[in-house]
Design an enzyme around this catalytic site. Structure first.
Site, mmCIF file in Angstrom:
data_model
loop_
_atom_site.group_PDB
_atom_site.id
_atom_site.type_symbol
_atom_site.label_atom_id
_atom_site.label_comp_id
_atom_site.label_asym_id
_atom_site.label_seq_id
_atom_site.Cartn_x
_atom_site.Cartn_y
_atom_site.Cartn_z
ATOM 1 C CD GLU A 178 -2.917 -1.079 2.355
ATOM 2 O OE1 GLU A 178 -2.952 -0.076 3.086
ATOM 3 O OE2 GLU A 178 -3.636 -2.061 2.532
ATOM 4 C CG HIS A 203 -6.154 0.622 4.619
ATOM 5 N ND1 HIS A 203 -4.939 0.069 4.923
ATOM 6 C CD2 HIS A 203 -6.904 0.475 5.749
ATOM 7 C CE1 HIS A 203 -4.935 -0.389 6.163
ATOM 8 N NE2 HIS A 203 -6.111 -0.157 6.691
HETATM 9 N N1 LIG Z 1 -9.358 -1.967 6.941
HETATM 10 C C1 LIG Z 1 -9.200 -1.187 7.975
HETATM 11 O O1 LIG Z 1 -9.194 0.022 7.860
HETATM 12 C C2 LIG Z 1 -9.078 -1.803 9.316
HETATM 13 C C3 LIG Z 1 -8.465 -3.010 9.484
HETATM 14 N N2 LIG Z 1 -8.353 -3.565 10.731
HETATM 15 C C4 LIG Z 1 -7.720 -4.879 10.847
HETATM 16 O O2 LIG Z 1 -8.654 -5.784 11.397
HETATM 17 C C5 LIG Z 1 -7.956 -6.683 12.223
HETATM 18 C C6 LIG Z 1 -8.904 -7.296 13.231
HETATM 19 O O3 LIG Z 1 -9.309 -6.315 14.163
HETATM 20 P P1 LIG Z 1 -10.075 -6.723 15.498
HETATM 21 O O4 LIG Z 1 -11.218 -7.590 15.199
HETATM 22 O O5 LIG Z 1 -10.330 -5.478 16.239
HETATM 23 O O6 LIG Z 1 -8.956 -7.555 16.231
HETATM 24 P P2 LIG Z 1 -9.160 -8.600 17.399
HETATM 25 O O7 LIG Z 1 -7.826 -8.783 17.998
HETATM 26 O O8 LIG Z 1 -10.294 -8.209 18.262
HETATM 27 O O9 LIG Z 1 -9.556 -9.928 16.623
HETATM 28 C C7 LIG Z 1 -8.667 -10.663 15.866
HETATM 29 C C8 LIG Z 1 -9.114 -12.099 15.910
HETATM 30 O O10 LIG Z 1 -8.264 -12.861 15.079
HETATM 31 C C9 LIG Z 1 -8.092 -14.103 15.699
HETATM 32 N N3 LIG Z 1 -6.924 -14.789 15.197
HETATM 33 C C10 LIG Z 1 -5.623 -14.584 15.540
HETATM 34 N N4 LIG Z 1 -4.834 -15.452 14.888
HETATM 35 C C11 LIG Z 1 -5.658 -16.207 14.105
HETATM 36 C C12 LIG Z 1 -5.421 -17.258 13.206
HETATM 37 N N5 LIG Z 1 -4.199 -17.729 12.969
HETATM 38 N N6 LIG Z 1 -6.485 -17.795 12.561
HETATM 39 C C13 LIG Z 1 -7.744 -17.337 12.799
HETATM 40 N N7 LIG Z 1 -8.021 -16.346 13.666
HETATM 41 C C14 LIG Z 1 -6.986 -15.785 14.309
HETATM 42 C C15 LIG Z 1 -7.968 -13.757 17.163
HETATM 43 O O11 LIG Z 1 -8.221 -14.866 17.984
HETATM 44 C C16 LIG Z 1 -9.019 -12.694 17.314
HETATM 45 O O12 LIG Z 1 -10.235 -13.223 17.728
HETATM 46 C C17 LIG Z 1 -6.867 -5.802 12.846
HETATM 47 O O13 LIG Z 1 -5.779 -6.573 13.237
HETATM 48 C C18 LIG Z 1 -6.514 -4.854 11.744
HETATM 49 O O14 LIG Z 1 -5.412 -5.357 11.062
HETATM 50 C C19 LIG Z 1 -8.837 -2.935 11.827
HETATM 51 C C20 LIG Z 1 -9.446 -1.727 11.724
HETATM 52 C C21 LIG Z 1 -9.579 -1.032 10.451
HETATM 53 O O1 LIG Z 2 -6.216 4.500 10.037
HETATM 54 C C1 LIG Z 2 -6.743 3.926 9.096
HETATM 55 O O2 LIG Z 2 -7.384 4.486 8.204
HETATM 56 C C2 LIG Z 2 -6.604 2.428 8.984
HETATM 57 C C3 LIG Z 2 -7.176 1.732 10.158
HETATM 58 C C4 LIG Z 2 -6.642 0.386 10.307
HETATM 59 O O3 LIG Z 2 -6.202 -0.257 9.401
HETATM 60 C C5 LIG Z 2 -6.582 -0.160 11.664
HETATM 61 O O4 LIG Z 2 -7.121 0.464 12.590
HETATM 62 O O5 LIG Z 2 -6.019 -1.246 11.815
#
Ligand SMILES: NC(=O)C1=CN([C@@H]2O[C@H](COP(=O)(O)OP(=O)(O)OC[C@H]3O[C@@H](n4cnc5c(N)ncnc54)[C@H](O)[C@@H]3O)[C@@H](O)[C@H]2O)C=CC1
Ligand SMILES: O=C(O)CCC(=O)C(=O)O
Length: 527
Positions: free
Chosen positions: A262, A280
């Protein structure tokens, strides 16, 4: 306390800067810098507030000589090198819930967009084509949604999908059967999910275990015509394999918000039928950005001003309310660790930290961190509360924590026992007036002393005339005694003196002191 300085290096809601200013923190908002430009200025700052564009690499952190905290206004911290930050004693915090609803909604939006080919239909209609027969969609109702990762965001996606009358299955090794039941979803293994899901959505962090979780082999195991959504991290899907799977029809549609590289300004996936992308945008709503900006600024301010630690990735939490109560204990613990470190040098192999009475009611982790920082601070300039537990582990130091609820001779006590090849040595201290750290015991001898400034630790035979000779030797060297604290095991036995002096002593003077009759050991100390 000098005014802390924070750099906001990614675009952030203005409320973050406003909060820093309101709390008396100097803040600069400098975005769009190259890594080299950032490296040139980072040395001026105590705090760095980022989103996903800034990469806190080991190279950048080398220049971050006064940096104490990195705050990620968001969830994923894969743009921060956590081990490098920890080694440098920098706390890394994120805002784990501020954008989860928004990101879950983006995943649901992409699922609808895939099901009804909305982007293509929109482009075609606006091109004046009116291709009503080209865009035949699929219903979501009664379809199976496979979640890979059922944490905060995955759970929200699940609740929304259940509301759409979908069947939800999840692969997440850390999901308990009870939690799955509570969410109303079925916990399955990855292969079962691949075989059964009509839609797959990814919600895991990018780790060594999750990288390429949708590999070429995994994609080959999916139900033919599956639709895939990734609003988590690029790198979870093999993008080249996804392109092939879209071309072959194995995968009917894929929507990516995140990419291996990215900004993704070019990709073999672009232009592939059934492929949708967003840049993103998962967290990009006004609500989420306000949430994370406020949260990150509050958390970083609490840390820089009060020592409160919330949502840290590399250190135990310590609330802004707890921090003032723990502060004098941490000062005491640091002094006890420092005392033992200076007297025992690098001979310490194990440390036990006991808290007794009022101290046993507190969060012990910060006390332990402070002991280790004090102990190892005698031979490392860069050790602090954040990296001390990691450094202790690397050195193979065995660290134990013990809690005694009952009060002993003091209403509150912290005792640190260090094990060396010669045996165990311990020092204990209390707080006078709940705030002033005082040593009360050293190596089993009751000595009451403030550990402050330059001092001398002297072990001698308890005999008449010693104090006079010591005073004379120090006096002749121009060293003024500030306080003199004495203790002994028994009359005529081993005695311990802790002498606070106004100036540090030279190695030559230490030799002279060692030459006084009956002196067994002299260690210059500094606190
Ligand atoms: N596109 C965007 O703008 C955003 C992306 N994200 C991404 O979303 C991801 C998830 O966020 P949350 O749900 O808040 O995190 P979280 O930590 O609450 O949940 C992650 C889940 O993944 C599971 N996990 C870990 N290793 C695993 C594996 N090998 N196989 C299957 N499951 C596994 C964990 O047990 C946990 O339940 C973040 O790490 C971040 O990278 C988050 C916010 C915004
Ligand atoms: O700040 C952003 O726009 C990206 C958020 C995100 O990827 C995260 O919270 O993991």
């Amino acid at each position: 306390m000098t005014q802390p300085k924070v750099l906001i290096s990614d675009k952030m809601d203005p409320r973050a800067a406003a909060i820093f200013r309101e709390r008396g923190i100097h803040v600069d908002e400098i975005t769009g810098k190259t890594p080299d430009e950032l490296a040139a200025i980072i040395g001026d700052y105590d705090g760095l507030a980022i989103r996903s564009s800034t990469k806190a690499t080991p190279k950048l952190l080398e220049h971050a000589t006064r940096l104490k905290v990195i705050g990620r206004a968001g969830i994923g911290v894969d743009n921060v090198d956590i081990p490098a930050a920890t080694q440098r004693g920098i706390v890394v915090m994120n805002t784990p819930f501020g954008n989860s609803i928004t990101t879950a909604e983006h995943a649901i939006a992409l699922m609808f967009a895939l099901a009804r080919q909305l982007p293509e239909a929109d482009a075609s209609t606006q091109a004046g084509k009116w291709e009503k027969n080209r865009f035949m969609g699929v219903e979501l109702t009664a379809k199976t949604l496979g979640l890979i990762g059922a944490g905060n965001i995955g759970s929200i996606v699940a609740s929304r999908a259940l509301g759409l009358r979908m069947k939800v299955i999840a692969f997440d090794p850390f999901l308990s059967p009870e939690r799955a039941m509570e969410l109303g979803i079925e916990k399955v293994e990855l292969d079962a999910l691949l075989a059964r899901a009509d839609f797959i959505t990814l919600h895991t962090p990018l780790t060594d275990q999750t990288r390429g979780i949708l590999s070429r082999e995994a994609l080959a195991k999916t139900k033919k015509g599956v639709r895939i959504i990734n609003c988590a991290r690029g790198g979870l899907i093999d993008e080249a394999a996804l392109k092939d799977a879209l071309d072959s029809g194995q995968v009917a549609g894929a929507a990516l918000d995140v990419f291996e590289t990215e900004p993704a300004t070019a990709s073999p996936l672009f232009g592939t039928p059934g492929f949708i992308s967003t840049p993103h945008l998962g967290a990009s709503t006004t609500e989420a950005q306000v949430n994370v900006a406020i949260q990150v600024a509050e958390q970083m301010s609490d840390f820089l001003l009060l020592g409160g630690v919330t949502n840290a990735i590399n250190m135990p939490s310590l609330s802004a309310e707890e921090a003032p109560r723990l502060k004098p204990y941490m000062a005491l613990a640091e002094k006890l660790g420092r005392l033992l470190g200076q007297v025992l040098g690098d001979q310490v192999r194990a440390v036990s930290i006991e808290v007794e009475g009022a101290a046993a009611q507190l969060n012990q982790k910060p006390i332990t961190g402070a002991v280790l920082a004090g102990l190892m601070g005698t031979y490392s300039q860069t050790v602090n509360m954040v990296n001390a537990p990691v450094l202790a582990k690397e050195r193979g130091l065995d660290v134990r924590e013990v809690r005694h609820e009952r009060e002993g001779d003091y209403h509150t006590l912290v005792r640190v026992t260090a094990t060396t090849p010669e045996g165990k040595r311990s020092a204990a201290g209390t707080l006078f007036g709940n705030s002033a750290p005082r040593l009360v015991d050293i190596f089993g001898v009751a000595v009451e002393a403030e550990l402050d400034g330059p001092m001398l630790y002297i072990v001698n035979n308890d005999a008449p005339g010693f104090i006079g000779k010591l005073g004379t030797t120090l006096g002749e060297a121009g060293i003024n005694i500030a306080t003199f604290n004495l203790g002994r095991r028994k009359a005529g036995g081993e005695a311990v003196a802790l002498v606070a002096i106004d100036d540090p002593v030279t190695p030559h003077l230490v030799q002279q002191l060692c030459a006084i009759e009956g002196v067994r050991e002299v260690v210059p100390l500094s606190f």
